[in-house]
Design a protein around this motif. Structure first.
Motif, PDB file in Angstrom:
ATOM      1  N   VAL A  36       0.834  -1.199   0.000  1.00 20.05           N
ATOM      2  CA  VAL A  36       0.000   0.000   0.000  1.00 20.05           C
ATOM      3  C   VAL A  36       0.872   1.255   0.000  1.00 20.05           C
ATOM      4  CG1 VAL A  36      -1.643   1.353   1.381  1.00 20.05           C
ATOM      5  CG2 VAL A  36      -2.026  -1.092   1.016  1.00 20.05           C
ATOM      6  N   ASP A  37       1.944   1.238   0.779  1.00 22.70           N
ATOM      7  CA  ASP A  37       2.835   2.392   0.846  1.00 22.70           C
ATOM      8  C   ASP A  37       3.427   2.715  -0.530  1.00 22.70           C
ATOM      9  OD1 ASP A  37       4.272   4.339   2.690  1.00 22.70           O
ATOM     10  OD2 ASP A  37       5.968   3.378   1.670  1.00 22.70           O
ATOM     11  N   ALA A  38       3.811   1.694  -1.262  1.00 24.85           N
ATOM     12  CA  ALA A  38       4.362   1.912  -2.605  1.00 24.85           C
ATOM     13  C   ALA A  38       3.316   2.547  -3.518  1.00 24.85           C
ATOM     14  CB  ALA A  38       4.856   0.593  -3.192  1.00 24.85           C
ATOM     15  N   ALA A  39       2.082   2.064  -3.433  1.00 29.00           N
ATOM     16  CA  ALA A  39       1.010   2.637  -4.251  1.00 29.00           C
ATOM     17  C   ALA A  39       0.723   4.072  -3.843  1.00 29.00           C
ATOM     18  CB  ALA A  39      -0.256   1.784  -4.138  1.00 29.00           C
ATOM     19  N   LEU A  40       0.685   4.333  -2.549  1.00 30.68           N
ATOM     20  CA  LEU A  40       0.400   5.684  -2.069  1.00 30.68           C
ATOM     21  C   LEU A  40       1.513   6.656  -2.441  1.00 30.68           C
ATOM     22  CD1 LEU A  40      -1.054   4.911   1.470  1.00 30.68           C
ATOM     23  CD2 LEU A  40      -2.308   5.595  -0.586  1.00 30.68           C
ATOM     24  N   SER A  45       0.915  12.883  -5.423  1.00 28.34           N
ATOM     25  CA  SER A  45       0.505  14.173  -5.984  1.00 28.34           C
ATOM     26  C   SER A  45      -1.005  14.238  -6.209  1.00 28.34           C
ATOM     27  CB  SER A  45       1.254  14.469  -7.286  1.00 28.34           C
ATOM     28  OG  SER A  45       0.988  13.480  -8.246  1.00 28.34           O
ATOM     29  N   THR A  46      -1.614  13.123  -6.524  1.00 29.77           N
ATOM     30  CA  THR A  46      -3.068  13.083  -6.700  1.00 29.77           C
ATOM     31  C   THR A  46      -3.757  13.371  -5.370  1.00 29.77           C
ATOM     32  OG1 THR A  46      -2.878  11.491  -8.497  1.00 29.77           O
ATOM     33  CG2 THR A  46      -5.029  11.660  -7.408  1.00 29.77           C
ATOM     34  N   TYR A  47      -3.310  12.715  -4.306  1.00 31.99           N
ATOM     35  CA  TYR A  47      -3.892  12.952  -2.988  1.00 31.99           C
ATOM     36  C   TYR A  47      -3.684  14.399  -2.556  1.00 31.99           C
ATOM     37  CZ  TYR A  47      -4.676   7.974  -2.426  1.00 31.99           C
ATOM     38  OH  TYR A  47      -5.120   6.691  -2.588  1.00 31.99           O
ATOM     39  N   ALA A  54      -2.339  17.430   6.552  1.00 26.79           N
ATOM     40  CA  ALA A  54      -1.445  18.038   7.527  1.00 26.79           C
ATOM     41  C   ALA A  54      -0.111  17.320   7.395  1.00 26.79           C
ATOM     42  CB  ALA A  54      -1.989  17.864   8.939  1.00 26.79           C
ATOM     43  N   THR A  55       0.971  18.046   7.572  1.00 26.01           N
ATOM     44  CA  THR A  55       2.293  17.446   7.535  1.00 26.01           C
ATOM     45  C   THR A  55       2.868  17.476   8.941  1.00 26.01           C
ATOM     46  OG1 THR A  55       2.593  18.228   5.274  1.00 26.01           O
ATOM     47  CG2 THR A  55       4.571  17.530   6.459  1.00 26.01           C
ATOM     48  N   VAL A  56       3.230  16.309   9.447  1.00 23.96           N
ATOM     49  CA  VAL A  56       3.763  16.175  10.793  1.00 23.96           C
ATOM     50  C   VAL A  56       5.022  15.326  10.717  1.00 23.96           C
ATOM     51  CG1 VAL A  56       3.314  15.364  13.133  1.00 23.96           C
ATOM     52  CG2 VAL A  56       1.427  16.246  11.751  1.00 23.96           C
ATOM     53  N   THR A  59       5.786  13.528   7.598  1.00 24.85           N
ATOM     54  CA  THR A  59       4.771  12.577   7.144  1.00 24.85           C
ATOM     55  C   THR A  59       3.491  13.327   6.864  1.00 24.85           C
ATOM     56  OG1 THR A  59       5.743  10.815   8.476  1.00 24.85           O
ATOM     57  CG2 THR A  59       3.472  10.501   7.769  1.00 24.85           C
ATOM     58  N   ARG A  60       2.889  13.037   5.750  1.00 23.12           N
ATOM     59  CA  ARG A  60       1.664  13.700   5.349  1.00 23.12           C
ATOM     60  C   ARG A  60       0.471  12.872   5.777  1.00 23.12           C
ATOM     61  NH1 ARG A  60       1.902  17.216   0.773  1.00 23.12           N
ATOM     62  NH2 ARG A  60       3.431  18.256   2.043  1.00 23.12           N
ATOM     63  N   VAL A  61      -0.504  13.506   6.420  1.00 21.05           N
ATOM     64  CA  VAL A  61      -1.751  12.865   6.828  1.00 21.05           C
ATOM     65  C   VAL A  61      -2.853  13.462   5.962  1.00 21.05           C
ATOM     66  CG1 VAL A  61      -3.401  12.522   8.702  1.00 21.05           C
ATOM     67  CG2 VAL A  61      -0.940  12.578   9.200  1.00 21.05           C
ATOM     68  N   TYR A  62      -3.411  12.655   5.067  1.00 15.96           N
ATOM     69  CA  TYR A  62      -4.476  13.116   4.173  1.00 15.96           C
ATOM     70  C   TYR A  62      -5.835  12.812   4.781  1.00 15.96           C
ATOM     71  CZ  TYR A  62      -0.901  13.579   0.623  1.00 15.96           C
ATOM     72  OH  TYR A  62       0.224  13.948  -0.069  1.00 15.96           O
ATOM     73  N   LEU A  63      -6.777  13.714   4.610  1.00 18.06           N
ATOM     74  CA  LEU A  63      -8.158  13.497   5.030  1.00 18.06           C
ATOM     75  C   LEU A  63      -8.935  13.069   3.792  1.00 18.06           C
ATOM     76  CD1 LEU A  63      -8.457  16.678   7.242  1.00 18.06           C
ATOM     77  CD2 LEU A  63      -7.873  14.343   7.952  1.00 18.06           C
ATOM     78  N   ALA A  64      -8.791  11.804   3.458  1.00 15.45           N
ATOM     79  CA  ALA A  64      -9.311  11.267   2.199  1.00 15.45           C
ATOM     80  C   ALA A  64     -10.719  10.701   2.353  1.00 15.45           C
ATOM     81  CB  ALA A  64      -8.381  10.182   1.669  1.00 15.45           C
TER      82      ALA A  64
END
Length: 126
Positions: A36-40, A45-47, A54-56, A59-64
């Motif tokens: 999954v990490d490789a796919a993400l 850039s799409t996400y 948020a970037t912490v 590491t980026r945390v997306y609200l998808a």
């Protein structure tokens, strides 16, 4: 397991906890997280364009949209139990990152005072 977990954005502790709570084999979970990490990473850039984030700590945390997990699971051929475990691991890691990022700031606010200004408001006043 720990070495493989380090190749993803998910902490080894989170992997172990989620695997134990869900009755998932820890090595299977780590393997699925790596896929999954490789796919993400490829779709980063799409996400970034489509979702708030948020970037912490680098590491980026997306609200998808929750449907993203169904799409990823189908494309990556994850069975339902691994899909659920991977999603829980990502949720747990996001909560940990966001909690850790704000914990120190809460103490600062308690010791002083907080002032919050919306950027739109500040720009209009200048």
């Amino acid at each position: 397991m720990t070495d493989t977990a380090r190749t993803t954005a998910i902490d080894a502790e989170v992997c172990e906890r989620i695997a134990a709570e869900g009755g998932t084999d820890a090595d299977d979970l780590v393997g699925a997280l790596a896929v999954v990490d490789a796919a993400l990473t490829d779709e980063h850039s799409t996400y970034e364009r489509e979702y708030e984030y948020a970037t912490v700590e680098g590491t980026r945390v997306y609200l998808a949209d929750p449907a993203e997990w169904d799409d990823l699971a189908a494309r990556l051929d994850l069975d339902a139990s691994l899909r659920a475990a991977v999603a829980r691991a990502h949720e747990a890691q996001a909560e940990k990152l966001l909690d850790d990022a704000t914990a120190g700031r809460r103490a600062e606010v308690e010791e002083g005072t907080a002032i919050v200004v919306g950027t739109d408001t500040a720009e209009e006043m200048a």
